[in-house]
Write an enzyme that holds these catalytic residues in place. Structure first.
Site, PDB file in Angstrom:
ATOM      1  N   ARG A 262       0.845  -1.204   0.000  1.00 32.94           N
ATOM      2  CA  ARG A 262       0.000   0.000   0.000  1.00 32.94           C
ATOM      3  C   ARG A 262       0.876   1.248   0.000  1.00 32.94           C
ATOM      4  O   ARG A 262       0.550   2.260  -0.587  1.00 32.94           O
ATOM      5  CB  ARG A 262      -0.974   0.006   1.190  1.00 32.94           C
ATOM      6  CG  ARG A 262      -1.750   1.321   1.326  1.00 32.94           C
ATOM      7  CD  ARG A 262      -3.096   1.200   2.017  1.00 32.94           C
ATOM      8  NE  ARG A 262      -3.096   0.299   3.149  1.00 32.94           N
ATOM      9  CZ  ARG A 262      -2.555   0.559   4.346  1.00 32.94           C
ATOM     10  NH1 ARG A 262      -1.971   1.730   4.569  1.00 32.94           N
ATOM     11  NH2 ARG A 262      -2.592  -0.341   5.309  1.00 32.94           N
TER      12      ARG A 262
ATOM     13  N   TYR B 250     -15.865  16.238 -16.685  1.00 32.77           N
ATOM     14  CA  TYR B 250     -16.285  14.839 -16.681  1.00 32.77           C
ATOM     15  C   TYR B 250     -17.435  14.685 -15.671  1.00 32.77           C
ATOM     16  O   TYR B 250     -17.336  15.178 -14.535  1.00 32.77           O
ATOM     17  CB  TYR B 250     -15.082  13.979 -16.277  1.00 32.77           C
ATOM     18  CG  TYR B 250     -15.413  12.525 -16.090  1.00 32.77           C
ATOM     19  CD1 TYR B 250     -15.781  11.730 -17.177  1.00 32.77           C
ATOM     20  CD2 TYR B 250     -15.372  11.938 -14.831  1.00 32.77           C
ATOM     21  CE1 TYR B 250     -16.092  10.405 -16.995  1.00 32.77           C
ATOM     22  CE2 TYR B 250     -15.672  10.599 -14.656  1.00 32.77           C
ATOM     23  CZ  TYR B 250     -16.033   9.838 -15.751  1.00 32.77           C
ATOM     24  OH  TYR B 250     -16.346   8.525 -15.568  1.00 32.77           O
TER      25      TYR B 250
ATOM     26  N   ASP C 245      -7.193  18.401 -14.766  1.00 33.34           N
ATOM     27  CA  ASP C 245      -7.399  17.024 -15.223  1.00 33.34           C
ATOM     28  C   ASP C 245      -6.979  16.992 -16.692  1.00 33.34           C
ATOM     29  O   ASP C 245      -7.641  17.575 -17.551  1.00 33.34           O
ATOM     30  CB  ASP C 245      -8.880  16.652 -15.045  1.00 33.34           C
ATOM     31  CG  ASP C 245      -9.211  15.243 -15.536  1.00 33.34           C
ATOM     32  OD1 ASP C 245      -8.450  14.699 -16.357  1.00 33.34           O
ATOM     33  OD2 ASP C 245     -10.240  14.686 -15.100  1.00 33.34           O
TER      34      ASP C 245
ATOM     35  N   LYS D  63      -7.662   5.939 -19.785  1.00 29.69           N
ATOM     36  CA  LYS D  63      -7.928   6.439 -21.133  1.00 29.69           C
ATOM     37  C   LYS D  63      -6.645   6.350 -21.981  1.00 29.69           C
ATOM     38  O   LYS D  63      -6.165   5.269 -22.196  1.00 29.69           O
ATOM     39  CB  LYS D  63      -8.496   7.854 -21.033  1.00 29.69           C
ATOM     40  CG  LYS D  63      -9.602   8.009 -19.954  1.00 29.69           C
ATOM     41  CD  LYS D  63     -10.867   7.227 -20.253  1.00 29.69           C
ATOM     42  CE  LYS D  63     -11.843   7.181 -19.081  1.00 29.69           C
ATOM     43  NZ  LYS D  63     -12.249   8.464 -18.523  1.00 29.69           N
TER      44      LYS D  63
HETATM   45  C1  LIG Z   1     -12.818   8.821 -17.317  1.00 28.46           C
HETATM   46  C2  LIG Z   1     -12.456  10.117 -16.745  1.00 28.46           C
HETATM   47  C3  LIG Z   1     -12.298  10.277 -15.363  1.00 28.46           C
HETATM   48  C4  LIG Z   1     -12.541   9.150 -14.389  1.00 28.46           C
HETATM   49  O1  LIG Z   1     -11.595   8.151 -14.547  1.00 28.46           O
HETATM   50  P1  LIG Z   1     -11.855   6.579 -14.219  1.00 28.46           P
HETATM   51  O2  LIG Z   1     -10.565   5.969 -14.569  1.00 28.46           O
HETATM   52  O3  LIG Z   1     -12.996   6.156 -15.092  1.00 28.46           O
HETATM   53  O4  LIG Z   1     -12.190   6.502 -12.781  1.00 28.46           O
HETATM   54  C5  LIG Z   1     -11.912  11.524 -14.903  1.00 28.46           C
HETATM   55  N1  LIG Z   1     -11.704  12.570 -15.739  1.00 28.46           N
HETATM   56  C6  LIG Z   1     -11.867  12.447 -17.069  1.00 28.46           C
HETATM   57  C7  LIG Z   1     -11.633  13.629 -17.957  1.00 28.46           C
HETATM   58  C8  LIG Z   1     -12.251  11.222 -17.620  1.00 28.46           C
HETATM   59  O5  LIG Z   1     -12.409  11.109 -18.937  1.00 28.46           O
END
Ligand SMILES: *Cc1c(COP(=O)(O)O)cnc(C)c1O
Length: 381
Positions: free
Chosen positions: A50, A102, A170, A195
């Site tokens: 962890r 998001y 982000d 992604k």
């Molecule tokens: C998919 C996404 C998230 C969340 O990520 P997960 O891996 O699905 O938890 C956050 N921000 C953006 C811009 C995303 O496309």
């Protein structure tokens, strides 16, 4: 001088890479250290997974390097990364958040962050760069999801910092291959590694990167305390995915440009939102702060029936949530990614039932366009 980003997708700085190779019999692919705990036979700092694990440490160094950060924490999903960052705030803090984000982030702020007494204020930051003094943080995506608004990061960083706020970006949509927010004043960069970074629609992951050592220390302690760390197997998959990040991003972007140009010519299409189109609203800012425009594009059709028709009739392009992988996808934000976003916010953002979002993968451009041509023909029957 640091190496080019294509190289940094594969290699750590020489000394660091040599140290890892020496510790793992020269294995060129980082071993999956599938262990929860470590016997105290060495002094290399590993105690319990962890806290840290060599497979995760390798990936964290790679991602920190790609974002020009000093440290990176790998989390079990993008949402876990966002949750970790929000643990920095305490009751009474005010977070100024972009109103187009998001959907999961908006849901998190409204249902979790607010519950702990942190106030989240929404505003379209691409149009209004005001940050009131006393704000704890400014949170944004650029381009935004799904409306593709572009915010000038250097400008918002300046407003944030003079108000005493952190800037959190982000950077999932462009990936570090196309954009490095820390270079434009961001204090923290978040990724859904699910992604483009992992890139194959086969694993969930998240990252938090910073170049400020005191923030890095806080985030690491919070991550050890809250525990949503990325497992060694998943770290290996993401490491493997990142090796081809540069190739995939270039190819996916070529496909996105081809699809954007195809859609612009279609009579069924009202608007194509892609910041790589020279007359796109955010084009000039993108030119300044990004090295590319990405592979996600949003289309507003002339009717909701046409939008739904597209979702039903594409074959090669799959109707599925998510983005940033090798396979092209199409989603319907209003019932999928943004279903939980309050109607007032959706309407203010212009997000309606005529909007679909594409994420282009690395298939052949000819096959993707053929799929879309046939889809439009069938959707109209
Ligand atoms: C998919 C996404 C998230 C969340 O990520 P997960 O891996 O699905 O938890 C956050 N921000 C953006 C811009 C995303 O496309």
């Amino acid at each position: 001088m640091s190496q080019d980003i294509e190289t940094r997708c594969l290699h750590l700085p020489e000394e660091e890479e040599q140290r890892e190779l020496m510790a793992s019999h020269g294995a060129l692919s980082i071993p999956i250290y599938q262990t929860a705990t470590f016997a105290h036979v060495t002094d290399d700092g590993y105690d319990y997974s962890r806290e840290s694990n060599p497979t995760r440490a390798h990936l964290e160094k790679i991602v920190a390097g790609l974002e020009n950060g000093c440290d990176c924490v790998a989390t079990s999903s993008g949402m876990a990364a966002i949750a970790l960052v929000m643990e920095l705030f305490t009751p009474g803090d005010i977070v100024l958040s972009d109103s187009d984000l998001y959907g999961g982030s908006i849901r998190f702020f409204q249902t979790v962050t607010e519950k702990y007494g942190v106030k989240v204020v929404n505003r379209p930051l691409y149009r209004d760069y005001t940050v009131e003094s006393g704000t704890a943080a400014v949170y944004l995506e650029t381009p935004t999801n799904p409306m593709m608004h572009v915010t000038d990061m250097a400008r918002i960083a300046e407003s944030a910092h003079s108000a005493g706020a952190l800037l959190i970006v982000d950077n999932t949509f462009l990936s570090p291959y196309f954009q490095n927010p820390l270079d434009f004043g961001a204090d923290i960069v978040i990724h859904s590694g699910t992604k483009f970074l992992a890139g194959h629609h086969d694993v969930l992951a998240g990252f938090v990167v910073t170049r400020r050592p005191e923030l890095a220390g806080k985030l690491r302690r919070l991550s050890v305390t809250t525990g949503a760390v990325l497992s060694p197997q998943d770290c290996w998959l993401v490491t493997r995915g990142i090796k081809t990040l540069a190739l995939r991003m270039d190819r996916a972007q070529e496909n996105a440009i081809a699809v954007a140009n195809f859609l612009l010519e279609r009579p069924e299409v009202e608007k194509v939102l892609y910041p790589g189109l020279p007359d796109a609203e955010g084009y000039a800012i993108m030119e300044k702060q990004a090295r590319g425009f990405g592979a996600v594009l949003t289309v507003e059709l002339k009717s909701a029936a046409l939008a739904r028709g597209i979702l039903q009739h594409t074959h090669l392009i799959k109707f599925a949530e998510s983005l940033g992988g090798t396979e092209s996808l199409v989603t319907y934000p209003i019932t999928q990614t943004h279903a939980d976003v309050p109607v007032s916010i959706r309407e203010a953002n212009g997000l309606n039932d005529r909007i679909v979002r594409f994420s282009l993968g690395i298939e052949s451009e000819r096959d993707l366009i053929a799929d879309l041509k046939r889809t439009f023909d069938e959707a109209e029957e």
